[in-house]
Design an enzyme around this catalytic site. Structure first.
Site, mmCIF file in Angstrom:
data_model
loop_
_atom_site.group_PDB
_atom_site.id
_atom_site.type_symbol
_atom_site.label_atom_id
_atom_site.label_comp_id
_atom_site.label_asym_id
_atom_site.label_seq_id
_atom_site.Cartn_x
_atom_site.Cartn_y
_atom_site.Cartn_z
ATOM 1 N N CYS B 87 0.741 -0.983 -0.177
ATOM 2 C CA CYS B 87 0.025 -0.200 0.073
ATOM 3 C C CYS B 87 0.888 1.440 0.092
ATOM 4 C CB CYS B 87 -0.993 -0.177 1.326
ATOM 5 S SG CYS B 87 -2.252 0.912 0.850
ATOM 6 N N HIS B 196 -3.574 -5.632 1.215
ATOM 7 C CA HIS B 196 -2.704 -6.004 2.475
ATOM 8 C C HIS B 196 -2.582 -7.378 2.843
ATOM 9 C CE1 HIS B 196 -2.324 -1.656 4.181
ATOM 10 N NE2 HIS B 196 -3.308 -1.397 3.116
ATOM 11 N N GLU B 198 -1.135 -8.510 5.112
ATOM 12 C CA GLU B 198 -0.929 -8.735 6.629
ATOM 13 C C GLU B 198 -2.438 -8.801 7.375
ATOM 14 O OE1 GLU B 198 -0.552 -5.974 4.820
ATOM 15 O OE2 GLU B 198 -1.119 -4.093 6.279
#
Lengths: 715, 226
Positions: B87, B196, B198
């Site tokens: 990002c 993302h 994560e």
């Protein structure tokens, strides 16, 4: 200077003179005008706020601090609070909303907590109007722009549309944060001989006298508008990290955010609450603009500033932390013995008053109260006058697609709801849920407001707001630990409006007491009206509870094939005040159901057990739009249909669209049927059908495909 | 594996990356302050996390790429070390020219946060060996400036060289050219992506389709001894 120009009433001016034993000078008068404004002093509502229960099993800190704190287990406290930023958002939608988010985050930080979740309550005018659309767009972008950047997820909220909010939208911001209980910071712990520091952005001319602005009606011509605060979420992000570092290094004695009335209120409140004196030297305040007058420095509401009280020997270490985070930091004063609050400027003492007068001593105002004459007129809905729907499918789809019930994804997808990676249930569900890092526990939160019900019946309508919030938590498996409220009302100076406020507070107080859900923090926002009229009475609550581990959390939208469906609750809802009736007739009318604490408590206990013992695969409290909307949302989110058949003891439209009272729909897997029935034995519970296929059918009345539902609902 | 997660002022997904790596691999990633001039010795993977570095008041990533630590991040990449920009990290990588192209404001001029489907274009890289080629995974996006852009001739080249890592497959959320959600550098050791991973590395918070990425990286590092 005339006292009325400073915003004081004659009685207040006299009281001030009596307390000082002399005439206040101009600066002192301006200071008191702001500090004794409704926004800062709660002079109209203090007696009402005393009605709220404040103690509970899990309450660690009740009202009086920057936010309330409840026990989140394992040595952690959850600090939370909701606050309004209504008038600034009316004038400058983006910045007003953004700085509202920033302000509530600082309230949470002031306790030494790391902000972990935000929610927003938004109330706009007619959504078909371009003016509303532009304003709503600005507000939503402001909430997102600030929250996304500062890295606090916006996990839920509430949006309501009604023309009364046209010129006076409401923007209520909620934030929750986590703090180790042994590292909690207080605004009441300063003692003499300590240094007063300002950390964060420089002080400028933005937002001067915002608190006074919040305490008057909005003028149509925009007069009386102060300079607007400009938010800098990047600075706030640095401020969060810096404050947490200061906390962890044990460098703070006391801390207070600078919100309304800036340096003045934050410093005088610390002095008053801690019972000490203070001298502030305005020459030491880092300024953003040249030639600022003392009153401007005192009242500036520049954002992203915190006031710190620090032991003298730790000042250098605080400066070092500030330097690392590239934040301004300056010693601007010291604490002393006594009760004086002194401001120095260019070597002179320009104000010198007792801190207790500034911080807490505002005279209360007993506004006259009068029951509205036309209250009965609002209740005159006659069910017999309403024909049964001809096309039930259409009615349901219309309701789902209406501005009351449409999915809010166009709003919440503009918010980062996942940052911090703890969001278990995000926006779009009856509750939001956030994992508490380092434990199995989950914090469950709900935001609720029912302005239509409150307008019809402020007492029971407001009790229903609290009850809805607690029910939603209970269905998810969480016992309410505490709530925070934002009382958004019009001017208290009109007797009928004050009566409404009074009744509303009483209804909330009763519900909070009987549901054992103390009010631990909150905010009052009065004078929400324009020349076009007052807003609907809009008390809003944010309620928090916990479940011990993820398996004990029951979510909605989780129907599974062949689950049996149960309707739980008395079959006595009412169309009165509900969204179906409003949608159908274009009027808000009827008499909402009376609050029944015993019935609510029974429901809450059983609902919590249902979730805890995993007796259901999905649960949805029945709220706006009644059973029809609850079933449609469950089907739409689950992507599954159901065939339903209901015995109707009352009119079919009443049971299907009616609202009020504790009610829910559960889907139960076959192997949990015995347990589920046992848990609800003795309570009104009816098996109504079975999950399966891709159509939602209800007797011979309703036959809708799941995709139609999703489309209407805008999922 | 040794992971350095760079923290710029305004980063807000730094701790999320550390958490995801710990959850997926058991390894402790290290936070590295932007003002440092050297990465910790032995660093295998550098992660530039999501957020709003320096507030992103200029252009996203425009300030961050001048941070002191970035010179060493570039040296690390030039040596063939792994760099992952997520990002805002992807924006930093394009601003610093470690990856081609630019991230522009989303087509609908609004921030978008929601899970999206992306297809894994290659699985012969350090970052993606844990996936099947062509596999469609669900990972969230959360950005305002995520519309990948590149001049046409360069885009052809990028495609020809197989530098596209991920493509949006369930609808293009931001108007990115060729549905591009993530790209590699020519060496394949630098990856920038808007989604993302994560955030979806733990089923408890929505999904775990991002988890194989961390395992891919760990396996790659162990195998190559990088």
């Amino acid at each position: 200077m005339d006292y009325s120009k400073a915003g004081l009433r004659k009685e207040e001016y006299d009281a001030l003179k009596a307390r000082l034993g002399r005439e206040p000078n101009d600066l002192e008068l301006q200071i008191m005008g702001v500090m004794w404004s409704e926004h800062c002093s709660y002079k109209s509502t203090k007696p009402l706020l005393r009605l709220f229960p404040k103690d509970g099993d899990r309450v660690l800190l009740g009202p009086g601090e920057n936010a309330g704190v409840v026990d989140a287990g394992d040595g952690l406290g959850l600090a939370f609070k909701v606050e309004s930023h209504n008038h600034p958002s009316a004038v400058a939608p983006y910045q007003g909303a953004a700085t509202g988010v920033g302000g509530i985050i600082r309230d949470i930080m002031a306790l030494g907590a790391r902000p972990v979740a935000s929610m927003d309550g938004l109330f706009f005018g007619d959504p078909e109007e371009r003016k509303t659309q532009a304003l709503a767009d600005g507000v939503v972008k402001g909430v997102g722009g600030y929250g996304n950047c500062v890295g606090v997820p916006t996990v839920g909220g509430k949006t309501v549309y009604h023309e009364s909010y046209r010129g006076n939208p409401l923007v209520n911001a909620f934030c929750a944060g986590l703090v180790p209980t042994d590292r909690m910071v207080s605004s009441q712990t300063a003692s003499s001989g300590q240094k007063v520091l300002i950390l964060g952005s420089k002080t400028g001319r933005d937002g001067i006298a915002g608190a006074a602005f919040a305490s008057v009606e909005l003028a149509e011509d925009g007069s009386g508008v102060p300079s607007i605060q400009i938010g800098d979420p990047f600075a706030e992000k640095l401020l969060i990290e810096a404050c947490l570092e200061l906390r962890d290094k044990d460098l703070l004695v006391s801390m207070q955010d600078m919100g309304a009335a800036g340096i003045l209120s934050s410093s005088s409140e610390i002095a008053a609450k801690s019972g000490i004196a203070m001298t502030i030297d305005f020459d030491a305040v880092p300024l953003r603009a040249e030639g600022m007058e003392p009153w401007e420095i005192a009242l500036s509401e520049s954002q992203e500033r915190m006031l710190l009280i620090v032991e003298p020997e730790k000042v250098d270490q605080v400066m070092a932390v500030a330097g690392k985070w590239e934040l301004d930091c300056a010693v601007i004063g010291e604490t002393e013995k006594g009760d004086h609050y002194r401001i120095l400027w260019k070597g002179d003492t320009v104000a010198d008053m007792p801190a207790s007068v500034i911080g807490s001593d505002c005279p209360e105002i007993p506004w006259p109260s009068k029951r509205p004459k036309n209250l009965e007129d609002r209740w005159n809905f006659d069910l017999d006058s309403l024909p049964l729907p001809e096309n039930w499918n259409e009615e349901i789809l219309n309701l789902l697609g209406s501005h009351s019930h449409r999915s809010r994804k166009e709003i919440f997808e503009q918010y980062d709801s996942m940052v911090q990676t703890n969001t278990v249930i995000g926006p779009g569900s009856p509750v939001s849920a956030v994992r508490i890092e380092g434990s199995d526990r989950i914090a469950v939160m709900s935001m609720e407001a029912q302005p239509f019900m409150c307008w019809l019946d402020p007492y029971n309508g407001s009790a229903e707001v609290v009850a809805r919030s607690c029910r939603a938590l209970a269905v998810a498996g969480a016992k309410p630990a505490g709530t925070t409220d934002c009382l958004n009302f019009p001017s208290p100076e009109k007797p009928e409006q004050f009566w409404t406020l009074e009744q509303s507070a009483k209804g909330m107080a009763e519900a909070c007491s009987s549901l054992n859900c103390p009010v631990v923090s909150g905010n009052v926002s009065l004078y929400n009206e324009t020349a076009n009229g007052p807003i609907l009475p809009t008390p809003l609550v944010g309620t928090v509870g916990f479940v011990e581990n993820p398996e004990e959390l029951l979510s909605s939208g989780n129907w599974r094939e062949r689950d049996r469906l149960f309707y739980v609750g008395m079959p006595n809802p009412r169309l009165d005040g509900g969204s179906y009736l409003q949608n159908k007739t274009g009027r808000i009318w009827g008499k909402p159901l009376d609050f029944d604490g015993e019935l609510e408590n029974e429901f809450i206990l059983r609902a919590i057990e249902t979730a805890k013992r995993r007796a259901a695969s999905s649960g949805m409290p029945i709220a706006g739009g009644g059973l029809a909307v609850a079933l449609a949302k469950e089907a739409g989110t689950s992507g599954l249909g159901a065939s339903i058949s209901i015995p109707f003891p009352t009119r079919r439209d009443v049971l299907i669209f009616g609202e009020g009272g504790p009610r829910a729909v559960y889907s139960v897997p076959k192997n949990r049927l015995v347990l589920f029935r046992a848990l609800w034995k003795g309570y009104a519970v009816t098996e109504i059908g079975q999950v399966g296929g891709n159509r939602l059918t209800l007797d011979d009345l309703v036959d809708l495909s799941v995709s139609e539902i999703r489309e209407s609902w805008n999922l | 594996m040794n992971v350095a997660v760079v923290v710029f002022p305004g980063s807000n997904c730094d701790r999320d990356v550390v958490k995801a790596i710990k959850h997926a691999t058991g390894d402790e990633a290290e936070l590295v302050w932007h003002g440092e001039t050297e990465l910790p010795g032995e660093t295998d993977l550098v992660v530039l996390p999501g957020g709003f570095s320096y507030g992103d008041y200029l252009r996203c990533g425009a300030m961050a790429h001048t941070a002191p630590i970035m010179a060493d991040v570039k040296r690390h990449a030039d040596r063939g070390g792994l760099v992952l920009g997520i990002c805002n990290g992807f924006q930093v990588l394009t601003e610093s020219k470690m990856l081609p192209g630019a991230l522009l404001v989303n087509r609908d001029l609004a921030f978008i946060c929601r899970p999206v489907e992306i297809s894994v274009e290659r699985n012969d890289t350090a970052f993606t060996s844990g996936y099947e080629k062509g596999q469609v995974i669900t990972v969230p996006i959360a950005h305002y400036e995520g519309r990948y852009h590149l001049p046409e001739d360069e885009l052809d080249l990028l495609e020809k060289r197989g530098q596209v890592a991920f493509r949006y497959s369930g609808g293009n959320p931001n108007g990115a050219l060729n549905d591009i959600a993530g790209i590699f550098n020519e060496g394949g050791n630098v990856l920038g992506m808007m989604p993302h991973p994560e955030r979806y590395s733990d089923r408890a918070v929505g999904g775990d389709d991002g988890l194989p990425m961390w395992l891919s990286i760990k396996r790659w590092i162990e195998r190559t001894g990088a």
